[in-house]
Design a protein around this motif. Structure first.
Motif, PDB file in Angstrom:
ATOM      1  N   MET A   6     -11.840 -15.733 -14.243  1.00  0.00           N
ATOM      2  CA  MET A   6     -12.587 -15.629 -15.401  1.00  0.00           C
ATOM      3  C   MET A   6     -12.243 -16.214 -16.757  1.00  0.00           C
ATOM      4  N   MET A   7     -12.298 -15.368 -17.736  1.00  0.00           N
ATOM      5  CA  MET A   7     -11.786 -15.733 -19.073  1.00  0.00           C
ATOM      6  C   MET A   7     -10.113 -15.535 -19.243  1.00  0.00           C
ATOM      7  N   VAL A   8      -9.446 -15.231 -18.219  1.00  0.00           N
ATOM      8  CA  VAL A   8      -8.185 -14.983 -18.312  1.00  0.00           C
ATOM      9  C   VAL A   8      -7.294 -15.782 -17.866  1.00  0.00           C
ATOM     10  N   PRO A   9      -6.352 -16.617 -18.497  1.00  0.00           N
ATOM     11  CA  PRO A   9      -5.560 -17.223 -18.044  1.00  0.00           C
ATOM     12  C   PRO A   9      -4.167 -17.044 -17.596  1.00  0.00           C
ATOM     13  N   ALA A  10      -3.911 -17.356 -16.006  1.00  0.00           N
ATOM     14  CA  ALA A  10      -2.577 -17.034 -15.648  1.00  0.00           C
ATOM     15  C   ALA A  10      -1.520 -17.868 -15.841  1.00  0.00           C
ATOM     16  N   ASP A  11      -1.883 -18.849 -16.616  1.00  0.00           N
ATOM     17  CA  ASP A  11      -0.871 -19.712 -17.054  1.00  0.00           C
ATOM     18  C   ASP A  11      -0.962 -20.306 -18.319  1.00  0.00           C
ATOM     19  N   LEU A  12      -0.150 -19.394 -19.339  1.00  0.00           N
ATOM     20  CA  LEU A  12      -0.380 -19.679 -20.833  1.00  0.00           C
ATOM     21  C   LEU A  12      -0.169 -21.347 -21.252  1.00  0.00           C
ATOM     22  N   VAL A  59     -19.319  -5.612 -21.779  1.00  0.00           N
ATOM     23  CA  VAL A  59     -18.396  -6.771 -21.528  1.00  0.00           C
ATOM     24  C   VAL A  59     -18.065  -7.664 -23.028  1.00  0.00           C
ATOM     25  N   ALA A  60     -18.903  -7.588 -23.955  1.00  0.00           N
ATOM     26  CA  ALA A  60     -18.566  -8.420 -25.264  1.00  0.00           C
ATOM     27  C   ALA A  60     -17.513  -7.781 -25.845  1.00  0.00           C
ATOM     28  N   GLU A  61     -17.595  -6.239 -25.729  1.00  0.00           N
ATOM     29  CA  GLU A  61     -16.660  -5.405 -26.620  1.00  0.00           C
ATOM     30  C   GLU A  61     -15.177  -5.707 -26.082  1.00  0.00           C
ATOM     31  N   PHE A  62     -15.105  -5.558 -24.568  1.00  0.00           N
ATOM     32  CA  PHE A  62     -13.963  -5.630 -23.905  1.00  0.00           C
ATOM     33  C   PHE A  62     -13.145  -7.030 -24.241  1.00  0.00           C
ATOM     34  N   VAL A  63     -14.036  -7.978 -24.099  1.00  0.00           N
ATOM     35  CA  VAL A  63     -13.303  -9.265 -24.020  1.00  0.00           C
ATOM     36  C   VAL A  63     -12.927  -9.672 -25.640  1.00  0.00           C
ATOM     37  N   LYS A  64     -13.782  -9.081 -26.618  1.00  0.00           N
ATOM     38  CA  LYS A  64     -13.176  -9.322 -27.833  1.00  0.00           C
ATOM     39  C   LYS A  64     -12.141  -8.581 -28.321  1.00  0.00           C
ATOM     40  N   ARG A  65     -11.853  -7.451 -27.575  1.00  0.00           N
ATOM     41  CA  ARG A  65     -10.701  -6.565 -27.774  1.00  0.00           C
ATOM     42  C   ARG A  65      -9.374  -7.435 -27.462  1.00  0.00           C
ATOM     43  N   HIS A  66      -9.554  -8.085 -26.356  1.00  0.00           N
ATOM     44  CA  HIS A  66      -8.489  -8.719 -25.917  1.00  0.00           C
ATOM     45  C   HIS A  66      -8.315 -10.175 -26.447  1.00  0.00           C
ATOM     46  N   PHE A  67      -9.317 -11.019 -26.454  1.00  0.00           N
ATOM     47  CA  PHE A  67      -9.280 -12.281 -26.815  1.00  0.00           C
ATOM     48  C   PHE A  67      -9.996 -12.710 -28.123  1.00  0.00           C
ATOM     49  N   GLY A  68     -10.837 -12.165 -28.628  1.00  0.00           N
ATOM     50  CA  GLY A  68     -11.581 -12.607 -29.895  1.00  0.00           C
ATOM     51  C   GLY A  68     -13.000 -13.182 -29.283  1.00  0.00           C
ATOM     52  N   ASP A  69     -13.488 -13.438 -30.699  1.00  0.00           N
ATOM     53  CA  ASP A  69     -15.114 -14.028 -30.468  1.00  0.00           C
ATOM     54  C   ASP A  69     -15.123 -15.299 -29.622  1.00  0.00           C
ATOM     55  N   GLU A  70     -14.345 -16.279 -29.940  1.00  0.00           N
ATOM     56  CA  GLU A  70     -14.519 -17.738 -29.454  1.00  0.00           C
ATOM     57  C   GLU A  70     -14.365 -17.573 -27.931  1.00  0.00           C
ATOM     58  N   LEU A 112     -15.181 -14.974 -26.050  1.00  0.00           N
ATOM     59  CA  LEU A 112     -16.352 -14.395 -25.628  1.00  0.00           C
ATOM     60  C   LEU A 112     -17.533 -15.368 -25.464  1.00  0.00           C
ATOM     61  N   THR A 113     -17.626 -16.122 -26.746  1.00  0.00           N
ATOM     62  CA  THR A 113     -18.598 -17.195 -26.779  1.00  0.00           C
ATOM     63  C   THR A 113     -18.705 -18.222 -25.752  1.00  0.00           C
ATOM     64  N   LYS A 114     -17.477 -19.076 -25.791  1.00  0.00           N
ATOM     65  CA  LYS A 114     -17.392 -20.245 -24.972  1.00  0.00           C
ATOM     66  C   LYS A 114     -17.226 -19.974 -23.567  1.00  0.00           C
ATOM     67  N   ILE A 115     -16.529 -18.829 -22.968  1.00  0.00           N
ATOM     68  CA  ILE A 115     -16.339 -18.793 -21.516  1.00  0.00           C
ATOM     69  C   ILE A 115     -16.906 -17.456 -21.398  1.00  0.00           C
ATOM     70  N   GLY A 116     -16.665 -16.379 -21.798  1.00  0.00           N
ATOM     71  CA  GLY A 116     -17.253 -14.997 -21.386  1.00  0.00           C
ATOM     72  C   GLY A 116     -18.627 -15.024 -21.046  1.00  0.00           C
ATOM     73  N   ALA A 117     -19.382 -15.420 -22.118  1.00  0.00           N
ATOM     74  CA  ALA A 117     -20.950 -15.408 -22.275  1.00  0.00           C
ATOM     75  C   ALA A 117     -21.392 -16.064 -20.829  1.00  0.00           C
ATOM     76  N   PRO A 118     -20.940 -17.399 -20.774  1.00  0.00           N
ATOM     77  CA  PRO A 118     -21.814 -18.590 -19.777  1.00  0.00           C
ATOM     78  C   PRO A 118     -21.199 -17.867 -18.457  1.00  0.00           C
ATOM     79  N   LEU A 119     -19.979 -17.481 -18.172  1.00  0.00           N
ATOM     80  CA  LEU A 119     -19.571 -17.221 -17.068  1.00  0.00           C
ATOM     81  C   LEU A 119     -20.295 -15.940 -16.501  1.00  0.00           C
ATOM     82  N   LEU A 120     -20.669 -15.088 -17.156  1.00  0.00           N
ATOM     83  CA  LEU A 120     -21.093 -13.941 -16.667  1.00  0.00           C
ATOM     84  C   LEU A 120     -22.761 -13.898 -16.679  1.00  0.00           C
ATOM     85  N   SER A 121     -23.387 -14.698 -17.660  1.00  0.00           N
ATOM     86  CA  SER A 121     -24.932 -14.812 -17.438  1.00  0.00           C
ATOM     87  C   SER A 121     -25.224 -15.543 -16.245  1.00  0.00           C
ATOM     88  N   GLY A 122     -24.705 -16.549 -15.893  1.00  0.00           N
ATOM     89  CA  GLY A 122     -24.842 -17.329 -14.641  1.00  0.00           C
ATOM     90  C   GLY A 122     -25.033 -16.364 -13.297  1.00  0.00           C
TER      91      GLY A 122
END
Ligand SMILES: Cc1cc2nc3c(=O)[nH]c(=O)nc-3n(C[C@H](O)[C@H](O)[C@H](O)COP(=O)(O)OP(=O)(O)OC[C@H]3O[C@@H](n4cnc5c(N)ncnc54)[C@H](O)[C@@H]3O)c2cc1C
Length: 471
Positions: free
Chosen positions: A110-116, A154-165, A167-177
């Protein structure tokens, strides 16, 4: 003899019927089943069109391999040799940013990288977003301490960890689909439960994922069937007694009294028929189930009220892949708030995602519209939907030749949105349904939207029926 009504013949309903048939094959007289299906076919939104060597899915195109229940059913139905896996070595997903496709870094869950390290070469994220990912590991203790005890969006959770960008670039499109939802309203506990558990245990999602991936053997991400998911439906249905199924029969009312459940149904000609059952497995889409239950238990119906998004699919089969140049990968997503640069929500490069979807040398694209665009396109004719989809795709991928095959499907209110507090609402709903007695709610509005979840629940509900009759 226990009389059982199954209302709705999508995957949930037919799997329940299959399981009842399987459990009673040596004792058919112990139950009497009626499966009411409003339309003239079974399978609901699962449908495969096979034309000109193309295998085109009108609804779901596979399932998440990690969840075993759909695979187990397919194997039980003798389809082990037909299981195929996604081409994970070529897995890449793109996001449409400022009109062009930017690849998501490799190794994302999802929006979490295993490989930084894979973030370094990513064109998708700004330097600030990449830094936010790195900082998340260092903030593990702080994040663990801040983990809320209540549900949140989901927005609050993702923003707390990784910020707005992120959330907008991948969190929202991954989940809305998948959930047809708005990340500001979707329940993180209902739709991202494994990540909530990771936060509780490790604080940092990146660190948790790294620990998990290093200890796990890699399985293919998606599984499907050689002849498409429609073949799963065909095989399930083949194991259900034909006499159980009432096609073209819409259930209009349910009532409860001391004698059991009364189900009224109409086939469109002649008067409504009203029949008594000992148990009802209600497997229509959740908004219809809520209408049917409202006169029996208004509070239960209220708990089942949820927003749902429609989906419109347009698939195009081309003869010559060479004339439809694509970047490697499974497809692309369009962030919902990308200033309407595209009406599309996503596109899957089907012939690159799974083997065997096209005739030799062919290409298969599947465009997906959701949200407001889908609501508008639901009202358009097939030609109009196809024309809009081709125009949108050409805009992003470059000029497209005339397709050999075009398939358009409209799936009204097919993506229910699990809002914040969903799990609490479902717990209350379960208690009310339990108090009514002899009622099971099946389908994608309750405990998961994926086919494996539906199959697991439907089989479990059917097993509870026969527990009454077979000792
Ligand atoms: C576009 C899209 C893509 C998806 N992709 C995937 C994927 O790749 N993998 C995955 O695992 N999941 C996917 N899903 C989710 C999954 O496909 C659905 O959750 C699932 O198919 C729903 O099955 P169901 O039986 O609950 O409902 P449905 O398929 O909606 O079936 C309900 C049935 O009830 C009937 N019915 C309705 N009202 C009545 C009535 N009053 N009386 C009698 N019958 C009635 C309908 O005619 C229908 O046949 C996707 C969903 C969508 C919308």
């Amino acid at each position: 003899m226990r009389r059982i009504a199954i209302i709705g013949g999508g995957v949930a309903g037919i799997t329940a019927a299959y399981e009842l048939a399987r459990l009673t094959q040596n004792d058919r007289n112990s139950i009497a089943v009626t499966l009411y299906e409003a339309s003239s076919r079974l399978g609901g939104i699962v449908e495969t069109v096979r034309e000109g060597g193309f295998v085109i899915e009108g609804g779901p195109d596979g399932w998440v391999s990690e969840k075993p229940w759909a695979r187990e059913l397919a194997v039980e139905l003798g389809m082990a040799g037909e299981l195929i896996h996604s081409n994970d070595e070529g897995r890449k997903t793109y996001v449409l940013v400022d009109g062009s496709l930017k690849a998501m870094p490799d190794g994302m869950r999802m929006m979490v990288p295993a490989d930084l390290a894979a973030l370094d070469s990513s064109e998708l994220f700004s330097a600030e977003a990449k830094q936010a990912y790195r900082d998340e590991v260092a903030r593990a203790e702080e994040l663990k301490a801040a983990a809320p005890t209540r549900d949140e969006s989901v927005a609050e959770f993702v923003k707390r960890h990784f910020g707005d960008e992120v959330l907008t670039k991948i969190g929202a499109p991954l989940l809305s689909g998948v959930f047809g939802g708005d990340v500001n309203r979707l329940s993180v506990r209902a739709v991202m439960a494994p990540f909530v558990a990771m936060e509780r245990e490790h604080g940092s999602l990146v660190a948790a994922l790294q620990a998990k991936e290093s200890s796990q053997k890699r399985t293919p991400i998606f599984t499907t069937l050689h002849n498409g998911l429609g073949s799963l439906v065909d095989n399930i249905v083949a194991a259900v007694p034909r006499a159980w199924v009432q096609f073209g029969t819409r259930v209009t009312r349910m009532e409860r009294d001391r004698d059991g459940w009364w189900v009224s149904a109409s086939s469109g000609h002649g008067p409504e028929e009203r029949e008594r059952f000992d148990a009802v497995l209600l497997a229509t889409p959740v908004h219809i189930a809520a209408q049917l239950l409202a006169p029996v238990d208004a509070r239960a119906a209220e708990l089942m009220q949820m927003e749902a998004s429609s989906a419109v699919i347009a698939a195009f089969g081309f003869d010559h892949a060479a004339h439809v140049a694509l970047p490697p990968g499974f497809g692309f997503l369009v962030p919902p708030d990308s200033n309407a640069s595209s009406l599309l929500m996503a596109c899957t490069f089907m012939d690159q995602k799974f083997p065997g979807r096209v005739p030799a040398g062919g290409r298969l694209l599947r465009a997906f519209f959701g949200g407001r665009a889908a609501e508008r396109m639901m009202r358009c004719g097939n030609d109009e939907v196809a024309a809009v989809a081709r125009m949108e795709l050409a805009h992003i991928l470059g000029p497209l030749p005339e397709p050999r095959v075009t398939v358009v499907r409209r799936l009204p209110l097919s993506l229910p949105q699990y809002g914040v507090g969903h799990l609490e609402r479902m717990a209350e709903l379960d208690a009310r349904v339990g108090a009514l007695g002899d009622l099971w709610l099946l389908g994608n509005g309750y405990r998961g939207v994926g086919l494996p979840d539906l199959i697991r629940d439907a089989r479990a509900a059917a097993q509870q029926q026969t527990a009454h009759t077979i000792q």
